[in-house]
Design an enzyme around this catalytic site. Structure first.
Site, PDB file in Angstrom:
ATOM      1  N   ASN A 433       0.634  -1.262  -0.046  1.00 42.63           N
ATOM      2  CA  ASN A 433       0.053   0.042   0.041  1.00 42.63           C
ATOM      3  C   ASN A 433       0.948   1.307  -0.035  1.00 42.63           C
ATOM      4  O   ASN A 433       0.768   2.077  -0.976  1.00 42.63           O
ATOM      5  CB  ASN A 433      -0.938   0.181   1.242  1.00 42.63           C
ATOM      6  CG  ASN A 433      -2.166  -0.799   1.048  1.00 42.63           C
ATOM      7  OD1 ASN A 433      -3.013  -0.006   0.191  1.00 42.63           O
ATOM      8  ND2 ASN A 433      -2.354  -1.655   1.874  1.00 42.63           N
ATOM      9  N   ASP A 434       1.658   1.428   1.179  1.00 45.58           N
ATOM     10  CA  ASP A 434       2.092   2.638   1.522  1.00 45.58           C
ATOM     11  C   ASP A 434       3.086   3.008   0.515  1.00 45.58           C
ATOM     12  O   ASP A 434       3.651   4.162   0.159  1.00 45.58           O
ATOM     13  CB  ASP A 434       2.545   2.856   2.731  1.00 45.58           C
ATOM     14  CG  ASP A 434       1.378   2.520   3.705  1.00 45.58           C
ATOM     15  OD1 ASP A 434       0.149   3.011   3.258  1.00 45.58           O
ATOM     16  OD2 ASP A 434       1.531   1.705   4.865  1.00 45.58           O
ATOM     17  N   VAL A 435       4.006   1.933  -0.004  1.00 47.56           N
ATOM     18  CA  VAL A 435       5.364   2.264  -0.791  1.00 47.56           C
ATOM     19  C   VAL A 435       4.993   2.582  -2.250  1.00 47.56           C
ATOM     20  O   VAL A 435       5.845   2.765  -3.003  1.00 47.56           O
ATOM     21  CB  VAL A 435       6.168   0.971  -0.634  1.00 47.56           C
ATOM     22  CG1 VAL A 435       6.645   0.449   0.675  1.00 47.56           C
ATOM     23  CG2 VAL A 435       5.346  -0.274  -1.579  1.00 47.56           C
ATOM     24  N   VAL A 436       3.586   2.555  -2.513  1.00 46.47           N
ATOM     25  CA  VAL A 436       3.230   2.898  -4.161  1.00 46.47           C
ATOM     26  C   VAL A 436       2.145   4.183  -4.000  1.00 46.47           C
ATOM     27  O   VAL A 436       1.574   4.314  -4.774  1.00 46.47           O
ATOM     28  CB  VAL A 436       2.549   1.773  -4.690  1.00 46.47           C
ATOM     29  CG1 VAL A 436       3.426   0.550  -5.219  1.00 46.47           C
ATOM     30  CG2 VAL A 436       1.388   1.149  -3.964  1.00 46.47           C
ATOM     31  N   ALA A 474       0.128   1.848   7.197  1.00 48.38           N
ATOM     32  CA  ALA A 474       0.271   3.310   7.850  1.00 48.38           C
ATOM     33  C   ALA A 474      -1.261   3.767   8.094  1.00 48.38           C
ATOM     34  O   ALA A 474      -1.224   4.911   8.398  1.00 48.38           O
ATOM     35  CB  ALA A 474       1.119   4.221   6.803  1.00 48.38           C
TER      36      ALA A 474
END
Lengths: 507, 103
Positions: A433-436, A474
């Protein structure tokens, strides 16, 4: 003679730690490095058991039954736990073991303090007298006693904070403990920290003036029970501080905290080195303390965040990011069927797979590797784009993929991957999720703003596999999911991949 | 002031070691690839298990009738061993995987 051999053992231990750590930072030599450090540790431990002699009395160690009992029990539990733990649960395990080290350091301080309290805190001064030291009393009481006391307190405080913090981190990583923060928590934390320091200073000072037998420091009767109670107060506050310190930190910042606690335990171990004038504990502890601190900073850099930011910002946790989540217009997302996915992927030239924690929890790395081989056999160029903090810890994803035999040169680090996205036909995101999340680049109000991300939206098609539309670790919404290029493929990563493989085979 | 200076000269050996080790620690893992962050952290974790030596000393010095110290020390030895043994074994398991696919 025996004592010189012990010195040699410790020297070997210190050197192997340095060599081991050096070799651990290179993929080709890492495993051997770990082994070398382990051998050095064994030599140092065995040497201590059989060759250690008390400096003053020259007595050997006793209570061998207890020592070996502890070593055997700890050894068996440690080996079993380490062998059995799943690769996905690795960060938890590291945190747990770290906590054990912290607890060990704190226990040593507790026992040593009890030892001195029992003897009325006069030990070291009397010992020095008997040894015929010429130093005047004032310096003596300050030098010997205070130094030892400070080390005991440092070991106690740092060890307990590290222990309590690691336990919370462990609970959080395996999902048993939720992020928790209340208003003004940082102020409360600071108050606790100041109280701990003030209390420790008071105790040390109090002991000093009651024991120091000089003119300017008159003897004041010392209430040992009261002082001991205060000591346990410091212990309790340190544990509380450890809990409150880690509680609000969540999301991708967890590895940073674990790394930081790791270096704390290193410093706590070094305190033991001071206490016993033991060079191997000192070198090992400081080495890990310094290396761990640098590692922590490197990790922060990989996420473009400062350490202070991590500790104060409570990334993603606690104070719910209202700006990024609730208020923004979400629009509609579109779903894609398995068969469509199968078609798009098999006729693509280049596919990038972005693995995330969703893949890890589903244990889908083997299925993922199978999909990769299948697509390759159809002439598709398949690569993996690895974000530095994909998974739950830096490098965690690499370990998982390595477990599934994914070839090393298929793994692209973030910079490489970002260069390749514009020429990529399909990006398959597996539970990341958060890394993209493009909010990291576009939305200054987002808690992850500034973190480098994988620019998946540069590719022609983006397929996102998630279990639901719920936000990621996150706790923030991801605009990517609502962009026209993006299609959602719902379901458990492992099942989806297996079905996808079957579907492609049927084409 | 005098006491501080005295302490400095008394423990200069240890102070030198600490300073040198800080630089060694930083230098040794200077440019580590992020791939290795987890195993490195885990390996470092095992190394600080050296605190076990303190636990052994404290245990071995305790009087045989001081049960509080014996029990706490026993616990410390167990926890320290967990840290050392578990740390090295877990690190080895992680690194083993890196190796298997390196032809």
């Amino acid at each position: 003679m025996e004592f010189s051999i012990l010195t040699l053992c410790y020297l070997i231990g210190s050197v192997t730690f340095i060599i081991g750590l050096k070799m651990l930072s290179n993929p080709a030599t890492a495993r051997r490095g770990n082994l070398i450090a382990a051998v050095g540790m064994t030599i140092a431990i065995i040497g201590t058991i059989f060759l250690y002699r008390d400096e003053d009395s020259g007595e050997k160690l006793h209570n061998y039954l207890w020592i070996f009992g502890g070593l055997i029990i700890g050894g068996i539990i440690g080996t079993l736990a380490a062998k059995k733990v799943k690769m996905t649960a690795m960060p938890e395990m590291v945190s747990l073991f770290n906590g054990m080290g912290g607890a060990c350091a704190a226990l040593i301080s507790i026992i040593e303090f009890g030892h001195y309290a029992h003897a009325g805190f006069k030990n070291s001064i009397q010992e020095a007298y008997e040894a015929g030291d010429q130093i005047d009393d004032a310096v003596l009481s300050l030098g010997v006693q205070t130094g030892v006391l400070i080390t005991i307190f440092a070991g106690l405080i740092i060890g307990s904070v590290s222990f309590a913090g690691s336990m919370i981190a462990w609970g959080k990583l395996n999902g048993k403990i939720k992020d928790f923060a209340f208003k003004g928590q940082h102020i409360v934390n600071q108050v606790i920290l100041v109280t701990i320091l003030a209390l420790s200073t008071y105790i040390i000072y109090r002991i000093k003036i009651s024991v120091g037998s000089t003119d300017d420091a008159p003897e004041v009767p010392l209430n040992i029970t009261g002082i001991s109670l205060l000591f346990y107060g410091v212990l309790a506050l340190s544990l509380l501080y450890g809990v409150l310190f880690v509680m609000p930190i969540g999301g991708a910042d967890m590895p940073v905290v674990i790394s930081l606690l790791n270096s704390f335990t290193g410093v706590a171990a070094a305190c033991g080195g001071f206490l016993y004038d033991n060079k191997v504990m000192l070198t090992g502890g400081i080495l890990v303390g310094a290396a761990g601190t640098l590692l922590t900073i490197l990790m922060c850099k990989a996420m473009n965040r400062s350490l202070l930011n991590v500790l104060i910002g409570s990334f993603g946790g606690g104070n719910k990011p209202a700006g990024a989540g609730g208020s923004k217009e979400q629009g509609a997302y579109k779903e894609i069927s398995l068969s469509d996915t199968a078609v798009i992927m098999s006729y693509a030239h280049k596919v990038m797979i972005v693995p995330g924690y969703g893949l890890a929890v589903a244990q889908a790395q083997h299925a993922c590797h199978e999909l990769e081989k299948l697509l390759e056999s159809k002439g598709v160029d398949v690569k993996y784009a690895i974000h530095p903090v994909a998974g739950r810890m830096p490098g965690h994803m690499n370990v998982l993929l390595a477990e599934a035999d994914v070839s090393y040169d298929k793994l692209q680090e973030m910079e490489q991957a970002n260069e390749e996205f514009p020429t990529t036909d399909v990006v398959l995101i597996l539970g990341a999720n958060d890394v993209v999340n493009p909010a990291a680049k576009t939305d200054p109000s987002s808690p992850i703003y500034g973190m480098p991300i994988l620019d998946v939206e540069l590719a022609k098609n983006v397929i996102v596999n998630k279990r639901s539309m719920k936000p990621g670790y996150a706790g923030i919404e991801n605009d990517l999911f609502f962009q026209p290029k993006t299609s959602m493929l719902f379901g458990d990563a492992k099942k989806v991949l297996q079905d996808l493989i079957a579907e492609i085979k049927n084409l | 002031m005098e006491a501080v200076l005295k302490w400095l000269s008394d423990s200069q050996q240890i102070i030198y070691i600490v300073i040198l080790m800080i630089f060694v620690g930083i230098e040794v893992i200077g440019r580590v690839p992020s791939v290795l962050h987890t195993p490195l952290m885990s390996g470092a974790n095992a190394i600080h298990g050296v605190v076990i030596i303190g636990a052994i000393i404290v245990m071995g010095k305790a009087e045989s009738d001081n049960y509080v110290a014996l029990i706490l020390g026993f616990l410390a030895v167990i926890l320290g061993t967990l840290n050392v043994v578990g740390g090295f074994v877990v690190t080895d398991r992680m690194l083993e995987m890196f190796k298997s696919k390196k032809k």
